[in-house]
Structures are given as structure tokens and as C-alpha cells.
Design an enzyme around this catalytic site. Structure first.
Site, PDB file in Angstrom:
ATOM      1  N   ASP A   8      -7.049   2.422  -3.056  1.00  0.00           N
ATOM      2  CA  ASP A   8      -6.683   1.192  -2.349  1.00  0.00           C
ATOM      3  C   ASP A   8      -6.227   1.502  -0.927  1.00  0.00           C
ATOM      4  O   ASP A   8      -5.302   2.281  -0.723  1.00  0.00           O
ATOM      5  CB  ASP A   8      -5.559   0.487  -3.104  1.00  0.00           C
TER       6      ASP A   8
ATOM      7  N   SER B  40      -1.666  -7.954  -4.191  1.00  0.00           N
ATOM      8  CA  SER B  40      -1.236  -7.505  -2.869  1.00  0.00           C
ATOM      9  C   SER B  40       0.178  -8.023  -2.587  1.00  0.00           C
ATOM     10  O   SER B  40       1.080  -7.767  -3.363  1.00  0.00           O
ATOM     11  CB  SER B  40      -2.255  -7.960  -1.821  1.00  0.00           C
TER      12      SER B  40
ATOM     13  N   HIS C 174      -9.507  -2.752  -2.639  1.00  0.00           N
ATOM     14  CA  HIS C 174      -8.181  -3.355  -2.727  1.00  0.00           C
ATOM     15  C   HIS C 174      -8.075  -4.129  -4.020  1.00  0.00           C
ATOM     16  O   HIS C 174      -8.718  -5.163  -4.203  1.00  0.00           O
ATOM     17  CB  HIS C 174      -7.985  -4.281  -1.525  1.00  0.00           C
TER      18      HIS C 174
END
Length: 534
Positions: free
Chosen positions: A473, A246, A503
């Protein structure tokens, strides 16, 4: 869904850290207005010194880490159990300001589990789990089982980035003040509510200045990347082996830009689009979260009467929108005595979309809320996103998130900008769009100027970097991976696609993805760019 107060927008929403908390609980980020991006008369964050050499004194580069058994995470780091005996913790000293390398220092909290074989040790594999604002010290032990194979040849290492947790953690409000902010509407419906929201945001910023003013100009991503290079030296590694997730992909990209010759084997999973400004990123997230919600609603519809949103996925979105509108007028009660507000429900719903395994808990939460008028489970999910524990203590994930984003991002948006964008954001997501649009105001009155329009991740001369994108995602939409590959430069970024949900990809349990990443990190086998796992 993340939030610094009244803000949901981040470069990448609070990610893996939130998942750990969520799983524990569930077991019971057109064009803007004319003023957009104008500079203001605020102190600038110092530009980091050029990275051609370390430029650091031997007292920092030659420091010895005093590894010892780890305590349980502190409140500012977030919830978690005391790590087991295989975990060691230490403190690394780093310059507060890299432009003054011999000046004031800060302490960076670190954690590791040594390689256990049977393979020959390669070195340290450094993790960042995203946010920005997530504590690596509290997160890594919770994820360790997923990386156990990698531990055969690597020490698993993580840290609290500057401004986070026990690394000069930014704080802005007391626990009670954060709770009180929950009553402020994050999607204001009229001028009075806008005024209230802006006053609340200014109070938050004032608190940041009062409690953490010394560090606010120095929690930028470039400085965090330089911290990782100092960490590499002190750990005794010639190259940095890295696993970023991320926001951690942005941090890894910035590191590769600054130190291309020092990149070892690096994986970027759940990739932030480095070409997007905050508005573009938030708009992409609106679409991404709506896509994830649509996929959930399709799955839920197959369950018949057990699905709280019904058998028609399109009508399911309308039902959630109507439910949120009711909460805007009348929040739901919970057993704790706290209320589930519209903002809280949005955060709870978003939290469950980070991982397909959490969809079942979203079903339970919506059943409880829509059918029984009780908000316990959705509030618990929202708490997992905001870093609130059962005792009412908050980690500093939201304060750090705001501080890092606002010193990174040069853009400053106005109420006029947001109002101009609302129709576009609502169209992108009837559920999340409005909230994400208003979140653009999070840095409006920040006391430190931002440093860049978008991060520079060009890394000519770097070793190959695996760039892993997940087509489903919600928080870091799939398109960001391809953009990262292009920006890293020819011969550097290696694109790997996972056609799945949630995710990130490595922790999805997909055997193809696990095999591909492990072969690269453990044996140096670089896959063909364009490799796809299903």
C-alpha cells in the site's frame, strides 16, 4: 496525489474516491525545527461533550429520515451518474457543535441501498471511503458491485461527513482560483518561490474563512464519529456495523474509542497509523509511494521497449526525476489548453499507484509525456485526484481535506522545519519526498487550533475489529495496521495481512481476502489474528 493547495500531506491520501474517478478517466501524507507544534493565538475547536450518553435531544435521536430517489451527485460532491432506482437518499440533522447539542444543526447527506437477501438482514453497514474529504454519497454507488455479497444481509449506507460535499461542505476558492493555483510551485526552489507558495496558501485560508468560517471549528474527526453514532440510532441499529477505508480507518478507530460498547462488526482496510504525527505520516507516505513506484517500475521493465522508463528500474526512478525537473522549467501542453506542471505530473503518477490495475494507464501517460511531450493523460489523472470534472468544476475534496486535517492536528510547521527535513524526505523518495515535505505547511496559518497530537483509538471493551493491511500500500503503509491493532487494545484488533499491491485489500479481487472479510461481516466468523492472504 491529494492536495489542498500547495499541500500533498493528508492523514491518508485521497483514496477510494480518487480511484473511481481515475478508472473513469483512464478508460478513454528526523525531528522538526524548534518552532514545530507551538500553539498560536487562534480560536480553539470546541471539545466535544463527553460521550457517556448521547446527550442529544429527542428531536435529533428520534428523527425520521425521509428516504427518496437520489439525484445525480452535485458539483461539490464530485462527478458521477445519477444512482439507479435501488438507491435512496436522505438528510440527517446533527448538532453543529456537540458541546451545544440543542443549538444550531447541520444537514448530513446520506445514501443507502436496502438489503436484498437471501440472508436474514443484520442491519446497516456504514461505509467511509477515506480522504478525508471524499463524498460517500457519490462514491458508494460506484463501488456497490464489489459489496454486492454483503448486501445480502446489510443495507449498504454511506454519507458525506461534516465539511464534505452536501454536508455543510467547506469551500475556499472558486474553480478559476483553484486553476490559477496550479501555476504555483509546490516544491519551491528558492526564497522567491517559497514566498509565492506561502502567499497562495494564505489566500486559500482567507477564502476558507470567508466562505466557510462557521463550520471550520466543527469538522473534526471526533465530531464525525459522534455523527455516526447518531446515524446508528436513527437507522435503528443497536450496534454500528462499519467498513472504513484509508482515513475511514481513523474515523472507525475514533468511533470505537468513544463508543466501544456500540461497535458491532467493523472492518478497517488500508489502515492509517494512529501513532504518527503529520511529519511522521508524510515521511511514511514518501517511503510508501516510492515503494509502490519501484514495484511499478520493476513490472514496467519486463515489457521491454514498451516501457517508457526503460529496462532498469533504478534508472527508471532517475528518468522520472529528470522528467519532473524539466516540467518544473517548462510545463507540457495539453489538448485542453491547460498545462501539465510538475505538481500535476506528480499527482497523476501517484493516482495510478493506488491500484495495480491502473499501472497500464501510468505507462500510457508516461509514454505520452516523456516520448511525445504531451500531458493529456497525466493531467486527467491529476484531475481525478483534485476532484476536477471535464467542465472545470471542482468538488470540495481538497478544501474539506485541509479543514479536517487542520482541526484534527495540533502541530504547526514552519519553513525552517521543512528545510531541515528535506534531505531525509528526498532520501526516502527522490520522486515524492520533497513534495510531501513542503506539504507539511498546509496547516501553518490555519485559523483554528488543532485538537490532538495523534488520535486516540484505544477501545477496551469493544467487539473484535478486523484490521486489514496491504504490504504494497503506497498511501497507508502496511506498518500502520499493526500499530492500529496495538492501539485498539488486547482482544479488540484482529490483524489480517494481504501481500499485494495498491491501496486497500478487500477490493483487490483476492479470493482469500474476500472470503475472510465476508465470513466475518456476514456470519460473525472472526479469523485468527495474523491471518495472511496472498
Amino acid at each position: 496525489m491529494p492536495s489542498s493547495p500547495r499541500t500533498i500531506r493528508t492523514r491518508a491520501l485521497v483514496s477510494m474516491t480518487a480511484m473511481v474517478a481515475l478508472i473513469t478517466v483512464a478508460g478513454c501524507d528526523g525531528d522538526g525545527g524548534s518552532e514545530q507544534g507551538k500553539a498560536s493565538a487562534k480560536p480553539s475547536a470546541p471539545a466535544p461533550a463527553a460521550p457517556s450518553g448521547s446527550g442529544l435531544p429527542g428531536s435529533l435521536t428520534a428523527q425520521k429520515l425521509n428516504w427518496s430517489s437520489c439525484p445525480a451527485p452535485t458539483a461539490i460532491q464530485g462527478t458521477g451518474e445519477k444512482p439507479g432506482g435501488e438507491w435512496e437518499c436522505a438528510t440527517l440533522k446533527a448538532p453543529l457543535d456537540y458541546a451545544k447539542p440543542k443549538g444550531e444543526t447541520i444537514d448530513l447527506a446520506m445514501i443507502r441501498a436496502k438489503a436484498k437477501g437471501p440472508g436474514k438482514r443484520i442491519g446497516s453497514l456504514v461505509f467511509n471511503f477515506g480522504g478525508p474529504g471524499g463524498s460517500g454519497v457519490s462514491s458508494l454507488p460506484g463501488f456497490a458491485a464489489a459489496y454486492d455479497t454483503l448486501r445480502s444481509r446489510y443495507d449498504l449506507v454511506s454519507f458525506d461527513p461534516r465539511g464534505v460535499g452536501e454536508s455543510a461542505g467547506v469551500t475556499c476558492q472558486s474553480d478559476k482560483q483553484i486553476d490559477a493555483s496550479d501555476s504555483v510551485d509546490g516544491t519551491p526552489d528558492d526564497d522567491a518561490e517559497v514566498k509565492t507558495a506561502m502567499a497562495d496558501a494564505k489566500a486559500f485560508i482567507k477564502g476558507c474563512q470567508k466562505r466557510s468560517g462557521t463550520v471550520l471549528a466543527h469538522v473534526d474527526t471526533v465530531s464525525a464519529a459522534r455523527d455516526m453514532d447518531l446515524m446508528r440510532q436513527v437507522l435503528g441499529d443497536d450496534k454500528l456495523s462499519y467498513f472504513g477505508i484509508s482515513y475511514g480507518t481513523e474515523l472507525g478507530g475514533v468511533y470505537a474509542h468513544l463508543f466501544p460498547g456500540r461497535v458491532g462488526r467493523a472492518v478497517l482496510d488500508a489502515v492509517v497509523d494512529p501513532t504518527e504525527d503529520p511529519e511522521q505520516g508524510s515521511y511514511g507516505q514518501a517511503k510508501g509511494f516510492q515503494l509502490a513506484l519501484d514495484n511499478y517500475l520493476k513490472d514496467c521493465a519486463k515489457k521491454g521497449a514498451a516501457c517508457p522508463t526503460g529496462g532498469d528500474p533504478a534508472a527508471g526512478t532517475d528518468r522520472i526525476v529528470d522528467f519532473l525537473k524539466r516540467l518544473d522549467k517548462k510545463p507540457l501542453s495539453t489538448e485542453s489548453g491547460r498545462k501539465l506542471t510538475q505538481d500535476g505530473a506528480l499527482s497523476g503518477i501517484a493516482a495510478a499507484l493506488y491500484d495495480k490495475e491502473s499501472w497500464k494507464y501510468l505507462t500510457l501517460g508516461l509514454q505520452e509525456a516523456i516520448q511525445l511531450d504531451e500531458g493529456n493523460l497525466l493531467l486527467a489523472m491529476a484531475d481525478s485526484m483534485s476532484g476536477r470534472d471535464d467542465d472545470g468544476h471542482y468538488s470540495n475534496i481538497n478544501a474539506a481535506n485541509a479543514a479536517i486535517n487542520c482541526v484534527d492536528d495540533r502541530q504547526r510547521y514552519t519553513v525552517t522545519d521543512v528545510k531541515a527535513q528535506l534531505p531525509r524526505f528526498r532520501k526516502a523518495s527522490p520522486v515524492f519526498g520533497e513534495y510531501l515535505a513542503w506539504g507539511l505547511l498546509g496547516c501553518t496559518d490555519w485559523p483554528v487550533e488543532g485538537t490532538t497530537d495523534t488520535p486516540d483509538v484505544s477501545a477496551k471493551g469493544s467487539a473484535p475489529i478486523l484490521v486489514v493491511g496491504n504490504t504494497g500500500d503506497p498511501a497507508t503503509p502496511y506498518e500502520g495496521a499493526r500499530k492500529m491493532v496495538k492501539e485498539l487494545g488486547a482482544g479488540v484488533g484482529v490483524e489480517v495481512t494481504y501481500k499485494g499491491q495498491g491501496h486497500g485489500a478487500y477490493n483487490s479481487g483476492n479470493a482469500c481476502m474476500t472470503k475472510t472479510v465476508n465470513a466475518y461481516l456476514l456470519d460473525g466468523k472472526v479469523p485468527a489474528s495474523g491471518t495472511t492472504c496472498r
